[in-house]
Design a protein around this motif. Structure first.
Motif, PDB file in Angstrom:
ATOM      1  N   PHE A 132       0.666  -1.145  -0.057  1.00 46.55           N
ATOM      2  CA  PHE A 132       0.172   0.300  -0.052  1.00 46.55           C
ATOM      3  C   PHE A 132       0.743   1.392   0.166  1.00 46.55           C
ATOM      4  CE2 PHE A 132      -2.983  -3.189   3.040  1.00 46.55           C
ATOM      5  CZ  PHE A 132      -3.220  -3.775   1.382  1.00 46.55           C
ATOM      6  N   PRO A 133      -0.429   2.329  -0.564  1.00 44.63           N
ATOM      7  CA  PRO A 133       1.259   3.673  -0.504  1.00 44.63           C
ATOM      8  C   PRO A 133       1.435   4.600   0.859  1.00 44.63           C
ATOM      9  CG  PRO A 133      -1.385   3.623  -1.027  1.00 44.63           C
ATOM     10  CD  PRO A 133      -0.765   2.965  -0.713  1.00 44.63           C
ATOM     11  N   GLU A 134       0.867   3.954   2.292  1.00 48.23           N
ATOM     12  CA  GLU A 134       0.895   3.957   3.375  1.00 48.23           C
ATOM     13  C   GLU A 134       2.230   4.218   3.713  1.00 48.23           C
ATOM     14  OE1 GLU A 134      -0.626   3.833   7.593  1.00 48.23           O
ATOM     15  OE2 GLU A 134      -1.494   2.771   6.039  1.00 48.23           O
ATOM     16  N   PRO A 135       2.559   5.457   4.061  1.00 48.47           N
ATOM     17  CA  PRO A 135       4.681   5.870   4.516  1.00 48.47           C
ATOM     18  C   PRO A 135       4.950   4.681   5.624  1.00 48.47           C
ATOM     19  CG  PRO A 135       3.821   7.262   4.703  1.00 48.47           C
ATOM     20  CD  PRO A 135       2.686   6.818   3.884  1.00 48.47           C
ATOM     21  N   VAL A 136       5.946   3.971   6.229  1.00 54.88           N
ATOM     22  CA  VAL A 136       6.308   4.022   7.555  1.00 54.88           C
ATOM     23  C   VAL A 136       6.701   4.922   8.257  1.00 54.88           C
ATOM     24  CG1 VAL A 136       7.725   2.109   8.722  1.00 54.88           C
ATOM     25  CG2 VAL A 136       7.127   1.683   6.259  1.00 54.88           C
ATOM     26  N   PRO A 137       6.507   4.845   9.271  1.00 55.89           N
ATOM     27  CA  PRO A 137       6.387   5.786  10.413  1.00 55.89           C
ATOM     28  C   PRO A 137       7.493   5.841  10.812  1.00 55.89           C
ATOM     29  CG  PRO A 137       4.080   4.691  11.222  1.00 55.89           C
ATOM     30  CD  PRO A 137       4.725   3.990   9.986  1.00 55.89           C
ATOM     31  N   GLY A 138       7.492   7.133  11.060  1.00 60.53           N
ATOM     32  CA  GLY A 138       9.283   6.975  11.103  1.00 60.53           C
ATOM     33  C   GLY A 138       9.885   6.065  12.820  1.00 60.53           C
ATOM     34  N   ASP A 139       9.476   6.024  13.689  1.00 58.20           N
ATOM     35  CA  ASP A 139       8.870   4.791  14.731  1.00 58.20           C
ATOM     36  C   ASP A 139       9.129   4.315  14.548  1.00 58.20           C
ATOM     37  OD1 ASP A 139       6.970   5.714  14.266  1.00 58.20           O
ATOM     38  OD2 ASP A 139       6.229   4.338  16.115  1.00 58.20           O
ATOM     39  N   ALA A 227      -3.241  -6.812 -11.170  1.00 56.94           N
ATOM     40  CA  ALA A 227      -4.726  -6.167 -11.203  1.00 56.94           C
ATOM     41  C   ALA A 227      -4.503  -5.439 -11.669  1.00 56.94           C
ATOM     42  CB  ALA A 227      -5.546  -6.452  -9.872  1.00 56.94           C
ATOM     43  N   PRO A 228      -5.317  -5.206 -12.464  1.00 53.07           N
ATOM     44  CA  PRO A 228      -5.813  -3.128 -13.067  1.00 53.07           C
ATOM     45  C   PRO A 228      -5.110  -2.319 -11.195  1.00 53.07           C
ATOM     46  CG  PRO A 228      -7.462  -4.150 -13.776  1.00 53.07           C
ATOM     47  CD  PRO A 228      -6.651  -5.145 -12.470  1.00 53.07           C
ATOM     48  N   GLY A 229      -3.959  -1.048 -11.269  1.00 58.46           N
ATOM     49  CA  GLY A 229      -4.158  -0.525 -10.357  1.00 58.46           C
ATOM     50  C   GLY A 229      -3.091  -1.054  -9.854  1.00 58.46           C
ATOM     51  N   ARG A 230      -2.365  -2.028  -9.372  1.00 56.81           N
ATOM     52  CA  ARG A 230      -1.818  -2.765  -8.686  1.00 56.81           C
ATOM     53  C   ARG A 230      -0.538  -3.050  -9.145  1.00 56.81           C
ATOM     54  NH1 ARG A 230      -1.861  -3.073  -4.060  1.00 56.81           N
ATOM     55  NH2 ARG A 230      -2.064  -4.939  -3.131  1.00 56.81           N
ATOM     56  N   ASP A 231       0.069  -1.789  -9.191  1.00 58.16           N
ATOM     57  CA  ASP A 231       1.607  -1.553  -9.063  1.00 58.16           C
ATOM     58  C   ASP A 231       2.129  -1.312  -8.071  1.00 58.16           C
ATOM     59  OD1 ASP A 231       1.749  -2.420 -12.018  1.00 58.16           O
ATOM     60  OD2 ASP A 231       1.806  -0.081 -12.190  1.00 58.16           O
ATOM     61  N   PHE A 232       3.425  -2.189  -7.953  1.00 57.57           N
ATOM     62  CA  PHE A 232       4.227  -2.035  -7.435  1.00 57.57           C
ATOM     63  C   PHE A 232       4.305  -0.077  -7.028  1.00 57.57           C
ATOM     64  CE2 PHE A 232       5.182  -6.285  -8.295  1.00 57.57           C
ATOM     65  CZ  PHE A 232       5.115  -6.713  -6.954  1.00 57.57           C
TER      66      PHE A 232
END
Length: 329
Positions: A132-139, A227-232
């Protein structure tokens, strides 16, 4: 536990956790035995990878995998209240024995951290799917770096668009070198499983087929069309794990650090996959080390992020990987 070491019946319980460790192509290149109160971890030569896992690297892949299994053993023994003292490569005349675990003489309850990591062992799986595009938090990133450091390794995060793009170019170049080797392609095919098996990578867990626009290379274990829209992810979190050197001891140490990082990621709700192509090609590995300004040796690259649960991969039964207990004369 006996007065001088672990009882033989402890072995099977501990090995049940150890075999959940990751190994290249899920080759499971380990054997476990009990000798004079200690638990020993040995490379199983018939499962060492002659192309991808060796080459210029010797037994790198098998040693890393056995190190990860050692870490799981440590957790399982700590949960019993008998944490081990670990000796790496204890027998100069028998280099296939990579570790010996003995009681450290100070029984104690397992710590909450040890129990949390042990609980993550059956949930840790390699995910070859897009994240998913959600970034991994700094902590959480800091926890991953500290996990490697706690085991005597190091973990460098590749951050920033330019740095990630440069790494992607390096990784794709290494992958092209590998794919030109017929032995490498045959090895991938040999460890891809299209029917249920106790080892290897199930095709359904292999992830989607690579596309020309992918930033990072994908091993051809599966034949899934994405699936469509499921690129890395366009800018994945890439982490390079390494050790102070590149001896057998360094690699087993790195394997323990790798497993602690992976279990820490699992506990934090993250998914991860391993990307070893830049490690397997000597020139790429040196370029990676230089880019990181490290004097040590890169041992594995991870892609980390949030993603859907990955398919589990099977393991051989404990009875198939345990040798009969022996006592020295």
């Amino acid at each position: 536990m006996t007065s001088t070491g672990y009882a033989p019946d402890v072995l099977a319980t501990a090995v049940a956790a150890a075999v959940r460790a990751p190994s290249m192509h899920n080759s499971q290149p380990w054997r476990f035995g009990w000798r004079d109160g200690g638990i020993e971890v040995r490379v199983e030569r018939g499962r060492a990878l002659p192309t991808a896992g060796q080459g210029d690297l010797g037994d790198w892949a098998a040693q890393l995998a056995c190190g990860a299994a050692v870490f799981n053993l440590r957790l399982a023994l700590a949960a019993r209240g008998t944490p081990p003292r670990v000796r790496l490569c204890p027998y100069p005349d028998d280099p296939d024995v990579l570790a010996r675990l003995e009681p450290d003489g100070r029984p104690r309850p397992a710590t909450p951290a040890e129990l949390a990591l042990l609980a993550a062992v059956p949930r840790r799986r390699s995910s070859r799917l897009p994240f998913f595009p959600e970034p991994v938090p700094g902590d959480v990133r800091w926890r991953l770096v500290e996990a490697a450091r706690a085991e005597g390794g190091w973990l460098d995060l590749v951050v920033g668009t330019a740095a990630v793009s440069a790494f992607g170019e390096l990784a794709r170049g290494a992958n092209r070198v590998l794919e030109r080797d017929p032995g490498y392609r045959a090895e991938i095919a040999a460890w891809t499983r299209h029917e249920p098996a106790p080892d290897g990578v199930p095709a359904r867990a292999g992830g989607p087929v690579a596309e020309p626009h992918d930033l990072l290379p994908v091993r051809p274990f599966g034949d899934q069309v994405r699936a469509p829209g499921r690129d890395f992810e366009v800018e994945p979190l890439v982490a390079v794990l390494g050790a102070a050197g590149d001896t057998a001891v360094d690699r087993v140490t790195a394997g323990q650090a790798l497993q602690r990082v992976l279990l820490t990621a699992t506990e934090a709700g993250l998914a991860a996959s391993m990307l070893s192509q830049p490690i397997e090609v000597a020139a790429a590995r040196e370029r990676l080390r230089t880019a990181l300004s490290r004097f040590g040796s890169p041992q594995m690259v991870l892609r980390v992020g949030y993603g859907q649960p990955a398919w589990p991969t099977a393991r051989r039964p404990v009875a198939e990987v345990v040798d009969a207990p022996v006592r020295s004369p």
